[in-house]
Design a protein around this motif. Structure first.
Motif, PDB file in Angstrom:
ATOM      1  N   LEU A 105       0.832  -1.280  -0.103  1.00  0.00           N
ATOM      2  CA  LEU A 105      -0.006  -0.119   0.181  1.00  0.00           C
ATOM      3  C   LEU A 105       0.973   1.305   0.036  1.00  0.00           C
ATOM      4  O   LEU A 105       0.666   2.180  -0.704  1.00  0.00           O
ATOM      5  CB  LEU A 105      -0.862   0.141   1.063  1.00  0.00           C
ATOM      6  N   HIS A 106       1.879   1.232   0.842  1.00  0.00           N
ATOM      7  CA  HIS A 106       2.845   2.326   0.792  1.00  0.00           C
ATOM      8  C   HIS A 106       3.521   2.818  -0.548  1.00  0.00           C
ATOM      9  O   HIS A 106       3.685   3.607  -0.975  1.00  0.00           O
ATOM     10  CB  HIS A 106       3.937   2.053   1.873  1.00  0.00           C
ATOM     11  N   ASP A 107       3.986   1.513  -1.185  1.00  0.00           N
ATOM     12  CA  ASP A 107       4.430   1.639  -2.681  1.00  0.00           C
ATOM     13  C   ASP A 107       3.400   2.226  -3.541  1.00  0.00           C
ATOM     14  O   ASP A 107       3.957   2.909  -4.758  1.00  0.00           O
ATOM     15  CB  ASP A 107       5.080   0.332  -2.999  1.00  0.00           C
ATOM     16  N   LEU A 108       2.303   2.029  -3.468  1.00  0.00           N
ATOM     17  CA  LEU A 108       1.109   2.332  -4.320  1.00  0.00           C
ATOM     18  C   LEU A 108       0.800   3.951  -3.885  1.00  0.00           C
ATOM     19  O   LEU A 108      -0.072   4.462  -4.452  1.00  0.00           O
ATOM     20  CB  LEU A 108      -0.042   1.616  -4.133  1.00  0.00           C
ATOM     21  N   ARG A 109       1.367   4.244  -2.819  1.00  0.00           N
ATOM     22  CA  ARG A 109       1.313   5.797  -2.545  1.00  0.00           C
ATOM     23  C   ARG A 109      -0.139   5.823  -1.897  1.00  0.00           C
ATOM     24  O   ARG A 109      -0.815   6.887  -2.155  1.00  0.00           O
ATOM     25  CB  ARG A 109       1.270   6.829  -3.394  1.00  0.00           C
ATOM     26  N   VAL A 110      -0.843   4.871  -1.397  1.00  0.00           N
ATOM     27  CA  VAL A 110      -2.013   4.902  -0.650  1.00  0.00           C
ATOM     28  C   VAL A 110      -2.148   6.035   0.641  1.00  0.00           C
ATOM     29  O   VAL A 110      -0.987   5.633   1.319  1.00  0.00           O
ATOM     30  CB  VAL A 110      -2.472   3.564  -0.249  1.00  0.00           C
ATOM     31  N   THR A 111      -2.935   6.618   0.859  1.00  0.00           N
ATOM     32  CA  THR A 111      -3.025   7.599   2.026  1.00  0.00           C
ATOM     33  C   THR A 111      -4.018   7.152   3.061  1.00  0.00           C
ATOM     34  O   THR A 111      -3.534   7.578   4.162  1.00  0.00           O
ATOM     35  CB  THR A 111      -3.126   9.000   1.594  1.00  0.00           C
ATOM     36  N   HIS A 112      -5.044   6.496   2.552  1.00  0.00           N
ATOM     37  CA  HIS A 112      -6.141   6.071   3.261  1.00  0.00           C
ATOM     38  C   HIS A 112      -6.327   4.693   3.168  1.00  0.00           C
ATOM     39  O   HIS A 112      -6.614   4.124   2.079  1.00  0.00           O
ATOM     40  CB  HIS A 112      -7.452   6.580   3.188  1.00  0.00           C
ATOM     41  N   ALA A 113      -6.246   3.850   4.328  1.00  0.00           N
ATOM     42  CA  ALA A 113      -6.681   2.444   4.089  1.00  0.00           C
ATOM     43  C   ALA A 113      -7.457   1.933   5.372  1.00  0.00           C
ATOM     44  O   ALA A 113      -7.402   2.173   6.417  1.00  0.00           O
ATOM     45  CB  ALA A 113      -5.413   1.662   4.265  1.00  0.00           C
ATOM     46  N   LEU A 114      -8.305   0.805   4.870  1.00  0.00           N
ATOM     47  CA  LEU A 114      -9.217   0.072   5.936  1.00  0.00           C
ATOM     48  C   LEU A 114      -8.327  -1.452   5.870  1.00  0.00           C
ATOM     49  O   LEU A 114      -8.452  -1.936   4.621  1.00  0.00           O
ATOM     50  CB  LEU A 114     -10.613   0.047   5.421  1.00  0.00           C
ATOM     51  N   ILE A 115      -7.977  -1.866   7.163  1.00  0.00           N
ATOM     52  CA  ILE A 115      -7.362  -2.994   7.037  1.00  0.00           C
ATOM     53  C   ILE A 115      -8.077  -3.950   7.732  1.00  0.00           C
ATOM     54  O   ILE A 115      -8.573  -3.812   9.081  1.00  0.00           O
ATOM     55  CB  ILE A 115      -6.043  -2.838   7.907  1.00  0.00           C
ATOM     56  N   PHE A 116      -8.526  -5.228   7.209  1.00  0.00           N
ATOM     57  CA  PHE A 116      -9.137  -5.964   8.026  1.00  0.00           C
ATOM     58  C   PHE A 116      -8.619  -7.585   8.090  1.00  0.00           C
ATOM     59  O   PHE A 116      -7.805  -8.003   7.215  1.00  0.00           O
ATOM     60  CB  PHE A 116     -10.468  -6.512   6.980  1.00  0.00           C
ATOM     61  N   ASP A 117      -8.687  -8.196   9.148  1.00  0.00           N
ATOM     62  CA  ASP A 117      -8.114  -9.540   9.561  1.00  0.00           C
ATOM     63  C   ASP A 117      -9.138 -10.184  10.382  1.00  0.00           C
ATOM     64  O   ASP A 117      -9.988  -9.531  11.216  1.00  0.00           O
ATOM     65  CB  ASP A 117      -6.733  -9.444  10.276  1.00  0.00           C
ATOM     66  N   ASP A 118      -8.782 -11.532  10.480  1.00  0.00           N
ATOM     67  CA  ASP A 118     -10.013 -12.321  11.425  1.00  0.00           C
ATOM     68  C   ASP A 118      -8.953 -12.706  12.987  1.00  0.00           C
ATOM     69  O   ASP A 118      -9.662 -13.439  13.542  1.00  0.00           O
ATOM     70  CB  ASP A 118     -10.392 -13.617  10.867  1.00  0.00           C
ATOM     71  N   SER A 119      -7.701 -12.240  12.943  1.00  0.00           N
ATOM     72  CA  SER A 119      -7.173 -12.388  14.153  1.00  0.00           C
ATOM     73  C   SER A 119      -7.292 -11.297  15.423  1.00  0.00           C
ATOM     74  O   SER A 119      -7.078 -10.329  15.237  1.00  0.00           O
ATOM     75  CB  SER A 119      -5.628 -12.403  14.158  1.00  0.00           C
ATOM     76  N   GLU A 120      -8.153 -11.859  16.241  1.00  0.00           N
ATOM     77  CA  GLU A 120      -8.723 -10.774  17.177  1.00  0.00           C
ATOM     78  C   GLU A 120      -7.526 -10.266  18.018  1.00  0.00           C
ATOM     79  O   GLU A 120      -7.355  -9.183  18.203  1.00  0.00           O
ATOM     80  CB  GLU A 120      -9.519 -11.429  18.259  1.00  0.00           C
ATOM     81  N   LEU A 121      -6.416 -11.179  18.089  1.00  0.00           N
ATOM     82  CA  LEU A 121      -5.185 -10.803  19.197  1.00  0.00           C
ATOM     83  C   LEU A 121      -4.316  -9.719  18.117  1.00  0.00           C
ATOM     84  O   LEU A 121      -4.129  -8.598  18.962  1.00  0.00           O
ATOM     85  CB  LEU A 121      -4.082 -11.904  19.112  1.00  0.00           C
TER      86      LEU A 121
END
Length: 183
Positions: A105-121
């Motif tokens: 995402l950083h290499d794509l020059r993304v400035t806003h991101a929603l990050i999803f994962d199923d690991s509660e920890l």
């Protein structure tokens, strides 16, 4: 009915069929606004100009892998399956997938991101609900925290595994795990 007392004549606008809905929405903004241009679609919240990333890690006794799915605001999708060439726990594989995904995402020059994962920890550690007490996970947590600072807006959200199947499958393929239902 309320407008029937007026002498109005309906004249359809000529437009290409594929462009008609987009033109209508552009010329007729909603009279109310969603919280910060947020729109809820099913279980996933999307925002204007936000990229979405799903990630997952998988560790077996013989190998480990990372699965990442990145979606642009225009709904273009990229899938990544990476084999990790070192021994690690499942939580370390989760963090590895996240670090790799944030790097993309950083290499794509993304400035806003929603990050999803199923690991509660992992997600709760990143959101500050849990403290990262593990000496094996602390370096990963620190790297992710530094990477997250390079974004203007970033949100980490926990989702159920059923909503993270693509990233999970790519992680399992990379780790050499036997997928359920595969022969």
């Amino acid at each position: 009915m309320a407008l029937s007392e007026f002498n109005l004549q309906y004249v359809p606008q000529k437009a290409a069929k594929c462009q008609a809905l987009a033109d209508f929405l552009a010329h007729h903004p909603l009279p109310y606004s969603f919280r910060g241009n947020d729109i809820k679609i099913g279980m996933v919240e999307t925002r204007n100009n936000y990229w979405t990333m799903y990630f997952d890690g998988s560790s077996t006794s013989s190998s480990a892998g990372a699965g990442i799915v990145i979606q642009s605001p225009h709904h273009d999708r990229w899938y990544f399956s990476l084999k990790l060439d070192f021994d690690c726990t499942n939580n370390q594989a989760e963090y590895e997938a996240l670090i790799i995904g944030l790097g993309i995402l950083h290499d794509l020059r993304v400035t806003h991101a929603l990050i999803f994962d199923d690991s509660e920890l992992v997600i709760n550690q990143l959101n500050g609900s849990f403290r990262c007490m593990s000496c094996t996970l602390a370096p990963y947590h620190m790297v992710v925290s530094c990477l997250a600072e390079s974004f203007d807006g970033i949100t980490f959200e926990h989702i159920f595994q059923i909503h993270n199947t693509d990233a999970d499958e790519f992680a399992q393929i990379a780790s050499g795990a036997q997928l359920l239902g595969a022969s």
